[in-house]
Motif scaffolding. Structure first.
Motif, PDB file in Angstrom:
ATOM      1  N   VAL A  56      37.196  40.087  42.118  1.00 40.62           N
ATOM      2  CA  VAL A  56      36.540  41.319  42.553  1.00 40.62           C
ATOM      3  C   VAL A  56      36.978  41.607  43.995  1.00 40.62           C
ATOM      4  CG1 VAL A  56      34.333  42.449  43.004  1.00 40.62           C
ATOM      5  CG2 VAL A  56      34.592  40.923  41.023  1.00 40.62           C
ATOM      6  N   VAL A  57      37.435  42.816  44.230  1.00 42.95           N
ATOM      7  CA  VAL A  57      38.036  43.184  45.509  1.00 42.95           C
ATOM      8  C   VAL A  57      36.983  43.773  46.444  1.00 42.95           C
ATOM      9  CG1 VAL A  57      39.709  44.727  46.630  1.00 42.95           C
ATOM     10  CG2 VAL A  57      40.282  43.595  44.464  1.00 42.95           C
ATOM     11  N   VAL A  58      37.056  43.390  47.722  1.00 42.00           N
ATOM     12  CA  VAL A  58      36.244  44.008  48.768  1.00 42.00           C
ATOM     13  C   VAL A  58      37.186  44.582  49.821  1.00 42.00           C
ATOM     14  CG1 VAL A  58      34.444  43.684  50.506  1.00 42.00           C
ATOM     15  CG2 VAL A  58      34.380  42.350  48.388  1.00 42.00           C
ATOM     16  N   LEU A  59      37.001  45.857  50.145  1.00 43.22           N
ATOM     17  CA  LEU A  59      37.785  46.528  51.185  1.00 43.22           C
ATOM     18  C   LEU A  59      36.869  46.863  52.356  1.00 43.22           C
ATOM     19  CD1 LEU A  59      39.836  49.095  49.060  1.00 43.22           C
ATOM     20  CD2 LEU A  59      40.581  46.856  49.874  1.00 43.22           C
ATOM     21  N   ARG A  60      37.385  46.670  53.552  1.00 49.62           N
ATOM     22  CA  ARG A  60      36.594  46.957  54.759  1.00 49.62           C
ATOM     23  C   ARG A  60      37.516  47.451  55.866  1.00 49.62           C
ATOM     24  NH1 ARG A  60      32.732  42.268  56.667  1.00 49.62           N
ATOM     25  NH2 ARG A  60      31.679  43.021  54.782  1.00 49.62           N
ATOM     26  N   ARG A  61      37.042  48.423  56.612  1.00 52.33           N
ATOM     27  CA  ARG A  61      37.840  48.909  57.734  1.00 52.33           C
ATOM     28  C   ARG A  61      37.878  47.873  58.843  1.00 52.33           C
ATOM     29  NH1 ARG A  61      36.316  54.166  61.208  1.00 52.33           N
ATOM     30  NH2 ARG A  61      34.783  52.704  61.995  1.00 52.33           N
ATOM     31  N   ALA A  62      39.056  47.643  59.405  1.00 51.91           N
ATOM     32  CA  ALA A  62      39.221  46.707  60.518  1.00 51.91           C
ATOM     33  C   ALA A  62      38.932  47.412  61.832  1.00 51.91           C
ATOM     34  CB  ALA A  62      40.647  46.148  60.522  1.00 51.91           C
ATOM     35  N   GLU A  63      38.824  46.619  62.891  1.00 49.22           N
ATOM     36  CA  GLU A  63      38.524  47.164  64.206  1.00 49.22           C
ATOM     37  C   GLU A  63      39.539  48.195  64.651  1.00 49.22           C
ATOM     38  OE1 GLU A  63      36.132  46.607  67.052  1.00 49.22           O
ATOM     39  OE2 GLU A  63      35.062  46.512  65.150  1.00 49.22           O
ATOM     40  N   ASP A  64      40.807  48.004  64.289  1.00 50.86           N
ATOM     41  CA  ASP A  64      41.857  48.918  64.741  1.00 50.86           C
ATOM     42  C   ASP A  64      42.038  50.111  63.802  1.00 50.86           C
ATOM     43  OD1 ASP A  64      43.045  47.801  62.538  1.00 50.86           O
ATOM     44  OD2 ASP A  64      44.756  46.942  63.600  1.00 50.86           O
ATOM     45  N   GLY A  65      41.148  50.261  62.819  1.00 49.33           N
ATOM     46  CA  GLY A  65      41.231  51.385  61.898  1.00 49.33           C
ATOM     47  C   GLY A  65      41.996  51.098  60.629  1.00 49.33           C
ATOM     48  N   GLY A  66      42.664  49.942  60.547  1.00 48.23           N
ATOM     49  CA  GLY A  66      43.349  49.557  59.326  1.00 48.23           C
ATOM     50  C   GLY A  66      42.356  49.100  58.267  1.00 48.23           C
ATOM     51  N   VAL A  67      42.874  48.529  57.191  1.00 44.69           N
ATOM     52  CA  VAL A  67      42.022  48.135  56.073  1.00 44.69           C
ATOM     53  C   VAL A  67      42.224  46.658  55.747  1.00 44.69           C
ATOM     54  CG1 VAL A  67      41.408  48.604  53.678  1.00 44.69           C
ATOM     55  CG2 VAL A  67      42.180  50.463  55.143  1.00 44.69           C
ATOM     56  N   MET A  68      41.114  45.923  55.705  1.00 45.67           N
ATOM     57  CA  MET A  68      41.140  44.519  55.305  1.00 45.67           C
ATOM     58  C   MET A  68      40.756  44.419  53.828  1.00 45.67           C
ATOM     59  SD  MET A  68      39.292  42.639  58.562  1.00 45.67           S
ATOM     60  CE  MET A  68      37.683  43.378  58.212  1.00 45.67           C
ATOM     61  N   MET A  69      41.330  43.431  53.135  1.00 46.72           N
ATOM     62  CA  MET A  69      41.023  43.224  51.733  1.00 46.72           C
ATOM     63  C   MET A  69      40.894  41.741  51.440  1.00 46.72           C
ATOM     64  SD  MET A  69      43.114  43.620  48.223  1.00 46.72           S
ATOM     65  CE  MET A  69      43.334  41.850  48.324  1.00 46.72           C
ATOM     66  N   ARG A  70      39.924  41.402  50.598  1.00 55.09           N
ATOM     67  CA  ARG A  70      39.845  40.043  50.072  1.00 55.09           C
ATOM     68  C   ARG A  70      39.223  40.096  48.687  1.00 55.09           C
ATOM     69  NH1 ARG A  70      36.025  36.160  53.318  1.00 55.09           N
ATOM     70  NH2 ARG A  70      36.721  34.836  51.619  1.00 55.09           N
ATOM     71  N   THR A  71      39.289  38.975  47.967  1.00 57.41           N
ATOM     72  CA  THR A  71      38.715  38.920  46.627  1.00 57.41           C
ATOM     73  C   THR A  71      37.613  37.871  46.572  1.00 57.41           C
ATOM     74  OG1 THR A  71      40.340  37.301  45.850  1.00 57.41           O
ATOM     75  CG2 THR A  71      40.889  39.646  45.576  1.00 57.41           C
ATOM     76  N   VAL A  72      36.707  38.065  45.621  1.00 55.89           N
ATOM     77  CA  VAL A  72      35.577  37.152  45.414  1.00 55.89           C
ATOM     78  C   VAL A  72      35.543  36.769  43.941  1.00 55.89           C
ATOM     79  CG1 VAL A  72      33.076  36.871  45.561  1.00 55.89           C
ATOM     80  CG2 VAL A  72      34.271  38.224  47.283  1.00 55.89           C
ATOM     81  N   ASP A  73      35.375  35.482  43.659  1.00 57.64           N
ATOM     82  CA  ASP A  73      35.272  34.979  42.292  1.00 57.64           C
ATOM     83  C   ASP A  73      33.806  34.986  41.882  1.00 57.64           C
ATOM     84  OD1 ASP A  73      35.256  33.645  39.894  1.00 57.64           O
ATOM     85  OD2 ASP A  73      36.612  32.054  40.524  1.00 57.64           O
ATOM     86  N   ILE A  74      33.407  36.014  41.148  1.00 57.85           N
ATOM     87  CA  ILE A  74      32.016  36.148  40.729  1.00 57.85           C
ATOM     88  C   ILE A  74      31.672  35.203  39.584  1.00 57.85           C
ATOM     89  CG2 ILE A  74      30.298  37.768  39.796  1.00 57.85           C
ATOM     90  CD1 ILE A  74      31.040  38.209  42.705  1.00 57.85           C
ATOM     91  N   ARG A  75      32.641  34.779  38.817  1.00 57.73           N
ATOM     92  CA  ARG A  75      32.364  33.880  37.690  1.00 57.73           C
ATOM     93  C   ARG A  75      31.762  32.576  38.181  1.00 57.73           C
ATOM     94  NH1 ARG A  75      36.925  33.313  33.255  1.00 57.73           N
ATOM     95  NH2 ARG A  75      35.183  32.136  32.373  1.00 57.73           N
ATOM     96  N   ASN A  76      32.230  32.078  39.319  1.00 61.58           N
ATOM     97  CA  ASN A  76      31.643  30.856  39.871  1.00 61.58           C
ATOM     98  C   ASN A  76      30.160  31.030  40.130  1.00 61.58           C
ATOM     99  OD1 ASN A  76      33.906  29.257  39.810  1.00 61.58           O
ATOM    100  ND2 ASN A  76      34.532  29.720  41.909  1.00 61.58           N
ATOM    101  N   ALA A  77      29.801  32.163  40.730  1.00 61.56           N
ATOM    102  CA  ALA A  77      28.397  32.413  41.039  1.00 61.56           C
ATOM    103  C   ALA A  77      27.565  32.511  39.763  1.00 61.56           C
ATOM    104  CB  ALA A  77      28.266  33.694  41.856  1.00 61.56           C
ATOM    105  N   GLN A  78      28.119  33.132  38.743  1.00 61.98           N
ATOM    106  CA  GLN A  78      27.383  33.248  37.484  1.00 61.98           C
ATOM    107  C   GLN A  78      27.136  31.894  36.841  1.00 61.98           C
ATOM    108  OE1 GLN A  78      29.937  35.992  35.364  1.00 61.98           O
ATOM    109  NE2 GLN A  78      28.638  37.733  35.884  1.00 61.98           N
TER     110      GLN A  78
END
Length: 243
Positions: free
Chosen positions: A165-187
């Motif tokens: 599952v992808v999470v996008l967030r604006r960085a301090e300099d206006g660019g875009v950060m991206m990372r993924t999260v494994d939700i199956r582990n949490a389930q």
């Protein structure tokens, strides 16, 4: 809270033409994913930036009679006595203080200004991809995570790839950060890399691979007005104009 439909989201947010800042995407853009288009995720808490709906306490230390608690209007401006409207949206408190001091310098000698947020407007996120009700949602708590975001959107459907599952967030300099999260582990009750979400984060549940983020950003960022215009333009630039 009733989940907004795609039609209601489009009606509420309006159509955004990004032709001036984003080139036309290639056909089949979702067939591959280019990590270089996104910045490395930073765990540090970025400085809070003002947004329409917030209220700020403006203290003019050299002219107490001008002290006010002001709302940041829908246009991102605050209305100051003697000085008129000043844009403060997307600024930190110190940045807004400098902008207001610069405006007051027209009528005051060496103004010293302090800006402090006192109340906060709606904290909203965008949830899309393989969820039952994609759209804009208000955060239910300051420590809300990806699983809660998917729940707000009616939950992931059977096609969702919950390992990425992808999470996008604006960085301090206006660019875009991206990372993924494994939700199956949490389930399964296993340890999970929990990411507390922030205002204007974008959560995307892909169907097969995270390469689908290319098509998702075209649909939600290129074609509609998202939560944060500055983030929208930065994301469109990253996705469509990166080499």
């Amino acid at each position: 809270m009733a989940a907004p439909t795609r039609r209601s989201v489009l009606s509420a947010l309006g159509v955004l033409a990004l032709g001036a800042c984003a080139s036309t995407p290639q056909q089949g853009a979702g067939n591959s994913f280019e990590p270089s288009r996104f910045q490395t995720w930073s765990e540090g808490d970025p400085a809070y930036r003002l947004f329409p709906g917030d209220e700020v306490e403006v203290t003019v230390h050299t002219a107490d009679e001008l002290n006010r608690t002001l709302a940041v209007g829908p246009d991102g401006r605050v209305s100051l006595p003697l000085a008129g409207s000043v844009m403060v949206a997307q600024m930190t408190g110190p940045q807004a203080a400098r902008a207001i001091a610069d405006r007051y310098a027209r009528v005051l000698r060496d103004p010293i200004v302090e800006v402090r947020p006192v109340t906060y407007g709606a904290q909203q996120i965008l949830v899309g991809g393989e969820v039952r009700s994609p759209g804009v949602y208000e955060m239910i708590s300051p420590r809300m995570g990806v699983m809660e975001a998917l729940t707000l959107a009616g939950g992931a459907n059977n096609r969702a790839r919950l390992r990425q599952v992808v999470v996008l967030r604006r960085a301090e300099d206006g660019g875009v950060m991206m990372r993924t999260v494994d939700i199956r582990n949490a389930q399964r009750g296993a340890p999970t890399d929990i990411i507390p979400l922030a205002r204007h984060d974008i959560v995307f549940a892909p169907r097969t691979t995270i390469a689908e983020i290319n098509d998702f950003t075209e649909l939600y960022i290129r074609n509609i007005l998202p939560l944060d215009n500055a983030f929208a333009y930065a994301l469109a630039d990253q996705v469509f104009n990166s080499n």
